[in-house]
Design a protein around this motif. Structure first.
Motif, short mmCIF file in Angstrom:
data_model
loop_
_atom_site.label_atom_id
_atom_site.label_comp_id
_atom_site.label_asym_id
_atom_site.label_seq_id
_atom_site.Cartn_x
_atom_site.Cartn_y
_atom_site.Cartn_z
N ALA A 130 0.97 -0.99 0.03
CA ALA A 130 -0.13 -0.05 0.10
C ALA A 130 0.79 1.20 -0.07
O ALA A 130 2.11 1.17 0.38
CB ALA A 130 -0.92 0.13 1.40
N ARG A 131 0.40 2.52 -0.67
CA ARG A 131 1.05 3.71 -0.52
C ARG A 131 0.20 4.59 0.51
O ARG A 131 -1.07 4.34 0.55
CB ARG A 131 1.10 4.37 -1.74
N HIS A 132 0.93 5.53 1.04
CA HIS A 132 0.28 6.44 2.07
C HIS A 132 -0.51 7.35 1.31
O HIS A 132 -0.49 7.84 0.45
CB HIS A 132 1.27 7.25 2.73
N PRO A 141 -0.91 7.93 8.92
CA PRO A 141 -1.44 7.93 7.64
C PRO A 141 -2.48 7.08 7.30
O PRO A 141 -2.64 6.01 7.77
CB PRO A 141 -0.03 7.40 6.80
N GLY A 142 -3.26 7.47 6.23
CA GLY A 142 -4.14 6.52 5.45
C GLY A 142 -3.42 5.89 4.45
O GLY A 142 -2.44 5.77 4.43
N PHE A 143 -4.25 4.89 3.66
CA PHE A 143 -3.26 4.35 2.63
C PHE A 143 -4.14 3.75 1.62
O PHE A 143 -5.56 4.02 1.41
CB PHE A 143 -2.63 2.93 3.15
N THR A 144 -3.58 3.66 0.29
CA THR A 144 -4.28 3.30 -0.76
C THR A 144 -3.62 2.00 -1.40
O THR A 144 -2.53 1.84 -1.51
CB THR A 144 -4.33 4.42 -1.81
N ILE A 145 -4.47 0.96 -1.78
CA ILE A 145 -3.94 -0.15 -2.52
C ILE A 145 -5.06 -0.63 -3.60
O ILE A 145 -6.08 -0.25 -3.43
CB ILE A 145 -3.99 -1.30 -1.50
N GLY A 146 -4.39 -0.67 -4.79
CA GLY A 146 -5.37 -1.10 -6.00
C GLY A 146 -6.16 0.30 -6.11
O GLY A 146 -5.91 1.38 -6.30
#
Lengths: 251, 251
Positions: A130-132, A141-146
């Protein structure tokens, strides 16, 4: 005319407190409005409890179907914050203590002279890969994946995360809209308005009744992705109201 | 001890205007709170557009799974009010102009010296076999069929319909709750709170961070269906906060 892209999205709000009515959600309406401004069509919203199985099932249903899924809630440091685990499970990857997040959080707590407890370390957990999503309010942080964007439930933090995410999304053709106020209730305008909608199939005409405690009036919202299409439908709606007015004053 | 029944529910809010952000939903939070008071567990909420296929799919998923489903929106007189059609389709019955509703509406418009237009007659449509939910605000009834309760989207009307419906539902064991304010953020209490939750498996302990622009504090909500179970967990939460306090003042 340029090619008009449709970009779709869903929101998944997570938290027992939303379902008990204890917390009144403020994030859905906020993000809905910003997505519309960005030309992204919000197609569905779900609210689910802090229950891993429920979160995984809803997330997998939504991420398969829409271009983007935005979640709120469940990424804090307590035992009921299980969103990172659930998202990891949905993507079939391990949930790890992410190195950069550990460093960020450790430094922040050190600056504040506070202990970086095991509970606080939970906030550095996210699915592997995941990226921040930066959190200028409270660091974690939140995160994003896909195509999934995982954000905090606290509205101030959620909104800051949304501000960071929106400019990174592909955006659709913005939906233009124009509002026409009708002094008549839906019962007066419903029939003719249906005809107007039929004559302008490329528009979406919404009708929103207002009730002042005694009388209904209606706000009519014409939406289209093309200015000329929009203007033609709007003119037709205005003409419809004038026709009703004329019929009412003539005996 | 009496047998404790679990009664579950879902809300399906219908309307493009909720998804565009133009209208901020007020019905979900309102009903969520009243269901909790009634001892009914709200387990899921969905918001879908004015699209027959979407409404049917969501309704069928929810009504199969929960004891009750409450819908809001889409029962007015305009072309985008398609909830009656969608609910009929979901139940596989015809959508009819219901006789008693036609009579009620015709009488009301006659009293008000208004024409009972084709659009207004749409408000008498409901699935064959449905029963009325009275509407003391503006006459046009909601309806119930099977375990589904179909109500208006306008909050004043929605609330009046909810007031009529709630006393007719079977109610579960009411969930008791007690709130404990923690002056410490989730990072301080997260670890110990997880231990408290483990020691009291029959309770659900929620942790709701508050952010005043500078500091986080936390509201801890302990929930249980049994008073003694609740009191024991609450005492443990209070003791936990005292322990943290003592640790902070002792060097």
């Amino acid at each position: 005319m340029t090619q008009q892209t449709i970009v779709t999205a869903a929101i998944l709000a997570i938290g027992d407190e939303l379902l008990s009515g204890r917390t009144k959600d403020k994030n859905i309406g906020h993000l809905a409005e910003l997505l519309t401004l960005s030309g992204i069509d919000l197609k569905e919203v779900r609210i689910v409890p802090d229950d891993e199985e429920e979160i995984v099932a809803a997330l997998n249903a939504l991420r398969a179907r829409y271009d983007y899924v935005f979640t709120s809630g469940g990424i804090g440091p307590t035992h009921d914050d299980i969103t990172a685990d659930a998202v990891s499970k949905a993507f079939g990857v391990p949930c790890i203590y992410e190195e950069e997040a550990m460093t960020l959080l450790a430094a922040m707590y050190e600056r504040r002279g506070m202990e970086f407890t095991a509970a606080r370390q939970r906030m550095a957990r996210m699915p592997e890969g995941a990226r921040h999503i930066p959190n200028p309010v409270s660091t974690a942080p939140g995160f994003t994946i896909g195509n999934v964007y995982v954000m905090a439930g606290v509205p101030q933090v959620f909104q800051a995360m949304v501000d960071a995410v929106l400019p990174t999304l592909k955006s659709g053709a913005r939906v233009l809209s124009r509002s026409v106020t009708s002094p008549y209730g839906e019962g007066d305008i419903g029939g003719p308005l249906g005809e107007v909608q039929k004559r302008h199939p490329e528009t979406s005409i919404g009708s929103y009744p207002k009730f002042d405690g005694k009388f209904f009036s209606t706000e009519l919202v014409v939406r289209a992705r093309d200015e000329a299409v929009l203007a033609a439908a709007e003119a037709d709606v205005v003409a419809m109201i004038e026709t009703i007015k004329a019929a009412k004053v003539t005996p």
